[in-house]
Every structure is written in structure tokens, then in C-alpha cells.
Design a protein around this motif. Sequence first.
Motif, PDB file in Angstrom:
ATOM      1  N   GLN A   2       0.824  -1.196   0.000  1.00 57.27           N
ATOM      2  CA  GLN A   2       0.000   0.000   0.000  1.00 57.27           C
ATOM      3  C   GLN A   2       0.863   1.254   0.000  1.00 57.27           C
ATOM      4  O   GLN A   2       1.983   1.264   0.486  1.00 57.27           O
ATOM      5  CB  GLN A   2      -0.899   0.026   1.244  1.00 57.27           C
ATOM      6  CG  GLN A   2      -1.826  -1.186   1.329  1.00 57.27           C
ATOM      7  CD  GLN A   2      -2.489  -1.295   2.681  1.00 57.27           C
ATOM      8  OE1 GLN A   2      -2.025  -0.708   3.658  1.00 57.27           O
ATOM      9  NE2 GLN A   2      -3.562  -2.059   2.747  1.00 57.27           N
ATOM     10  N   ASP A  25       0.349   5.746   0.591  1.00 55.99           N
ATOM     11  CA  ASP A  25      -0.574   6.737   1.109  1.00 55.99           C
ATOM     12  C   ASP A  25      -0.970   7.722   0.027  1.00 55.99           C
ATOM     13  O   ASP A  25      -0.199   8.063  -0.857  1.00 55.99           O
ATOM     14  CB  ASP A  25       0.070   7.498   2.271  1.00 55.99           C
ATOM     15  CG  ASP A  25       0.260   6.602   3.483  1.00 55.99           C
ATOM     16  OD1 ASP A  25       1.065   6.977   4.337  1.00 55.99           O
ATOM     17  OD2 ASP A  25      -0.375   5.542   3.555  1.00 55.99           O
ATOM     18  N   THR A  46      -6.109   7.829   2.832  1.00 50.52           N
ATOM     19  CA  THR A  46      -6.615   6.897   1.835  1.00 50.52           C
ATOM     20  C   THR A  46      -5.426   6.175   1.234  1.00 50.52           C
ATOM     21  O   THR A  46      -4.438   6.803   0.863  1.00 50.52           O
ATOM     22  CB  THR A  46      -7.384   7.651   0.728  1.00 50.52           C
ATOM     23  OG1 THR A  46      -8.494   8.328   1.321  1.00 50.52           O
ATOM     24  CG2 THR A  46      -7.882   6.686  -0.334  1.00 50.52           C
ATOM     25  N   LYS A  47      -5.514   4.856   1.136  1.00 49.49           N
ATOM     26  CA  LYS A  47      -4.409   4.058   0.628  1.00 49.49           C
ATOM     27  C   LYS A  47      -4.789   3.438  -0.711  1.00 49.49           C
ATOM     28  O   LYS A  47      -5.880   2.896  -0.861  1.00 49.49           O
ATOM     29  CB  LYS A  47      -4.024   2.977   1.647  1.00 49.49           C
ATOM     30  CG  LYS A  47      -3.557   3.562   2.974  1.00 49.49           C
ATOM     31  CD  LYS A  47      -3.188   2.487   3.981  1.00 49.49           C
ATOM     32  CE  LYS A  47      -2.721   3.129   5.285  1.00 49.49           C
ATOM     33  NZ  LYS A  47      -2.355   2.116   6.306  1.00 49.49           N
ATOM     34  N   THR A  59      -3.905   0.767  -3.795  1.00 53.64           N
ATOM     35  CA  THR A  59      -3.218  -0.485  -4.100  1.00 53.64           C
ATOM     36  C   THR A  59      -3.518  -0.908  -5.532  1.00 53.64           C
ATOM     37  O   THR A  59      -4.681  -1.142  -5.867  1.00 53.64           O
ATOM     38  CB  THR A  59      -3.661  -1.606  -3.146  1.00 53.64           C
ATOM     39  OG1 THR A  59      -3.422  -1.213  -1.798  1.00 53.64           O
ATOM     40  CG2 THR A  59      -2.899  -2.900  -3.447  1.00 53.64           C
ATOM     41  N   HIS A  93     -16.179  -5.639  -0.709  1.00 56.87           N
ATOM     42  CA  HIS A  93     -14.805  -5.371  -0.289  1.00 56.87           C
ATOM     43  C   HIS A  93     -14.240  -6.499   0.564  1.00 56.87           C
ATOM     44  O   HIS A  93     -13.030  -6.682   0.664  1.00 56.87           O
ATOM     45  CB  HIS A  93     -14.743  -4.047   0.475  1.00 56.87           C
ATOM     46  CG  HIS A  93     -13.539  -3.213   0.165  1.00 56.87           C
ATOM     47  ND1 HIS A  93     -13.069  -3.014  -1.113  1.00 56.87           N
ATOM     48  CD2 HIS A  93     -12.680  -2.526   0.970  1.00 56.87           C
ATOM     49  CE1 HIS A  93     -12.004  -2.243  -1.085  1.00 56.87           C
ATOM     50  NE2 HIS A  93     -11.738  -1.934   0.164  1.00 56.87           N
ATOM     51  N   TYR A 144     -10.699  -7.076   2.975  1.00 56.21           N
ATOM     52  CA  TYR A 144     -10.849  -5.841   3.742  1.00 56.21           C
ATOM     53  C   TYR A 144     -12.207  -5.797   4.442  1.00 56.21           C
ATOM     54  O   TYR A 144     -13.110  -6.581   4.147  1.00 56.21           O
ATOM     55  CB  TYR A 144     -10.722  -4.624   2.818  1.00 56.21           C
ATOM     56  CG  TYR A 144      -9.353  -4.449   2.219  1.00 56.21           C
ATOM     57  CD1 TYR A 144      -8.304  -3.946   2.976  1.00 56.21           C
ATOM     58  CD2 TYR A 144      -9.117  -4.795   0.886  1.00 56.21           C
ATOM     59  CE1 TYR A 144      -7.041  -3.787   2.423  1.00 56.21           C
ATOM     60  CE2 TYR A 144      -7.862  -4.638   0.327  1.00 56.21           C
ATOM     61  CZ  TYR A 144      -6.822  -4.134   1.099  1.00 56.21           C
ATOM     62  OH  TYR A 144      -5.585  -3.989   0.553  1.00 56.21           O
ATOM     63  N   ASP A 176     -12.514   0.475   5.802  1.00 58.05           N
ATOM     64  CA  ASP A 176     -11.625  -0.001   4.737  1.00 58.05           C
ATOM     65  C   ASP A 176     -12.200   0.262   3.353  1.00 58.05           C
ATOM     66  O   ASP A 176     -11.469   0.579   2.410  1.00 58.05           O
ATOM     67  CB  ASP A 176     -11.366  -1.503   4.878  1.00 58.05           C
ATOM     68  CG  ASP A 176     -10.315  -1.825   5.925  1.00 58.05           C
ATOM     69  OD1 ASP A 176      -9.699  -0.886   6.462  1.00 58.05           O
ATOM     70  OD2 ASP A 176     -10.125  -3.026   6.205  1.00 58.05           O
ATOM     71  N   GLN A 213     -11.284   3.726   2.529  1.00 56.94           N
ATOM     72  CA  GLN A 213      -9.894   4.143   2.759  1.00 56.94           C
ATOM     73  C   GLN A 213      -8.870   3.222   2.107  1.00 56.94           C
ATOM     74  O   GLN A 213      -7.701   3.587   2.014  1.00 56.94           O
ATOM     75  CB  GLN A 213      -9.627   4.231   4.269  1.00 56.94           C
ATOM     76  CG  GLN A 213     -10.408   5.348   4.941  1.00 56.94           C
ATOM     77  CD  GLN A 213     -10.051   5.485   6.415  1.00 56.94           C
ATOM     78  OE1 GLN A 213     -10.845   5.151   7.296  1.00 56.94           O
ATOM     79  NE2 GLN A 213      -8.875   5.987   6.691  1.00 56.94           N
ATOM     80  N   GLN A 214      -9.297   2.054   1.665  1.00 55.96           N
ATOM     81  CA  GLN A 214      -8.416   1.113   0.975  1.00 55.96           C
ATOM     82  C   GLN A 214      -8.957   0.930  -0.450  1.00 55.96           C
ATOM     83  O   GLN A 214      -9.843   0.122  -0.694  1.00 55.96           O
ATOM     84  CB  GLN A 214      -8.386  -0.240   1.700  1.00 55.96           C
ATOM     85  CG  GLN A 214      -8.013  -0.163   3.175  1.00 55.96           C
ATOM     86  CD  GLN A 214      -6.501  -0.090   3.368  1.00 55.96           C
ATOM     87  OE1 GLN A 214      -5.744  -0.113   2.404  1.00 55.96           O
ATOM     88  NE2 GLN A 214      -6.070   0.003   4.618  1.00 55.96           N
TER      89      GLN A 214
END
Length: 357
Positions: free
Chosen positions: A27, A29, A47-48, A50, A91, A96, A101, A104-105
Motif C-alpha cells: 500500500q 498513502d 486513503t491508501k 493499491t 470489499h 478488507y 476499509d 480508505q483502501q
Amino acid sequence: MSHTSYQKGRGAQLNVHNKFLKDVHEQRDDFLEYCRLSGEDAVSNKTKITPIFPKTIVNRVASPDVGMEYSLNPYQGCEHGCIYCYARNSHEYWGYSAGKDFEQQILVKKDAPKLLEAHLSKKSWQANTIVLSGNTDCYQPVEKDFELTRACLKVFLKYRQPVGIITKNALVLRDLDVLKELNALGLVGVNLSITSLDEHTRRLLEPRTTTIKKRLQAIEQLSKEGIPVNAMLAPIIPGINSHEVLDLAKAVAACGARSFGYTVVRLNGVIGTIFKDWLYKTMPDRAEKVLSLIAQCHGGQLNDSRFGSRMKGDGAVAQQIQQMAHLAKAKYFKGRQFPRLRTDLHEAYKDGQLKLF
């Protein structure tokens, strides 16, 4: 539950347990301008992003009552943070939580345009509308950086393939040039979601979405260009925005929408837990009433998976909402119609390409 524990700028206020094993992803940022403007705690609200690399991108939609047969989602997870979003449950399949998540993911399918082109190049593919996106918003904030939706639209144009768009973000106007070309061929329709005309309600329900004013302006600008727009007044949440059905329909009609649709909120899977936690923190004075009204629309349950009735609900409360929708269509949308998109141009394109060989 205390209202003071509410975290600004996010929908979900907690991470619920994931029934699947948690995967480990690399991940990085990513910060939103929103954090600086709203005074959020950026450290706790990162917020990450990927990158992920699926083998296919076009999904067959099996559900018979969602109004689409194929969907394409460039992103998994959605930073808009809409508290009611049915996509939260998906998700969990990526390891997650459906709570924090989910917003934020964010997983980015960088190869989406290439995968789409590979799909449309198949001899076996018979043109049918593919919807961007059937799950998470294709114009959510990360689209500003990755432009995967724009790249996919160019592929749709190249292959003369019909495409529908579902979004609640005015960023769709960035791609007006491509949309105009698609529309000239009868290949695009936009479904723009507006849940409330009240900014306070919008900020609570959908904390990182485009403002109401900008969404209405987007409908107006798209409509002036002749691009067909269907307004999604969804979800209707009894006790929160159900009183706005007529006003919402009037507003989108005035901006040029060809049609509108609505759904009644349903809280499947873990969304019920997430929604209730949020509701007691943001609207503690009416939380019990809202939950009771939602349950009255779904046979006494917050969770409703019944095909045919799950989207509109049943019972007296749901019937009242349906009656207001019927009245709104008769009053504001008489003579208007959302067009069918063309499928013949893709077949002609394929025939022309084959002749080159």
C-alpha cells in the motif's frame, strides 16, 4: 452511542469483522484536498491506493432486477464513503472490511483499458451495453489521477460499443469531449445519482461526493449537449430523504434529465451494522424511527434479498414512496424518454476489421 464520536469526512465510523481471511497488499498513502478544506485529521483519515491486476474486467450481472447485463469497475472500494452503499459487502472478498476499509483502501485496476479492448476484440462478443460502474463509482476521486474511466471511454468509442455510466461525481464533465463523440453515434447514456437537495444531509450520507449544486449543473450541461441523462434518486431512505421525492424529480427535470429512477434503501450483509452505528451517531433523535420505517419496507427486516421487491420494497411506507414517484413522472417527465443505445455499430466495426485480414 455518542454523536461526539463521529468522524468527519467519512461515512462508516467503524471497521466490521471480515468473514474472509485478510490478504496482505502493498500500500501507498494518498491524501485528498478534502482533508485540508474540511479540517479533518489527515493522519487518521489517510486513503491508501493499491494496484491490482485482474485477468478480466467485464462482468456478467446475474441479478435480474438491476437493469444491466454487464458491468465494468475500474476501482474496488470507493472514497465517496456513502454510508448505505451495497458495494461495501464486496470489499470483504478482497480481504478488507466493508466499513472504513471500503472508503480508505482503494484498489486500482490499472490494466482496465487493455482488458476492455481484449474483451471487445473477441469474435464471440455480441454487443450489449456495458455499464461503468455497476459496483463502485468510476468517477470517484482517484479517477483524477489515474484516468482509467476516460481511457475506457476511448476504447468504447474505438470499438463502437455502447456504454452506460453511473456516477454521482461532476468529474464526468471532464470527459465531455469523448462523451459527445459517443453520443453522436447513439452509444452513451449517463445515470447521475442525486439523493437529497439538502447539503447537510448530503454531507452526512455521502461525505466525499460532489455537491448537489455541481451535480445538478452536470445534468444540465450534459443535457444541453444532447447527452441523455437518467437521474437516480437513490436510495430513498424513509425518515431521511423520503419527503424529497417530488422536489428531487422537479429539480432534475428542470435541468433536462430525460427520466428518473429510484430505489428504497436496503441494508444487506454487514451494511446494517455499519448503517446503524452511523445513524445513532449522526441522527440519534430519530434513529429508532428511521430503522423502523426501513424495516416496514422489507417485511420487518433491514436486510432484503428478495428479487422483484428488494429494490422498491413493499408495505404502506414503500407504497407511499411509489405513489410520489408515479406522481412526479406524470407531473415533470411527461413525454420524456431515455433512449436505447445502439448495438449495431459494433458489429459493423468488427466486420470492417475482419475485412482488413
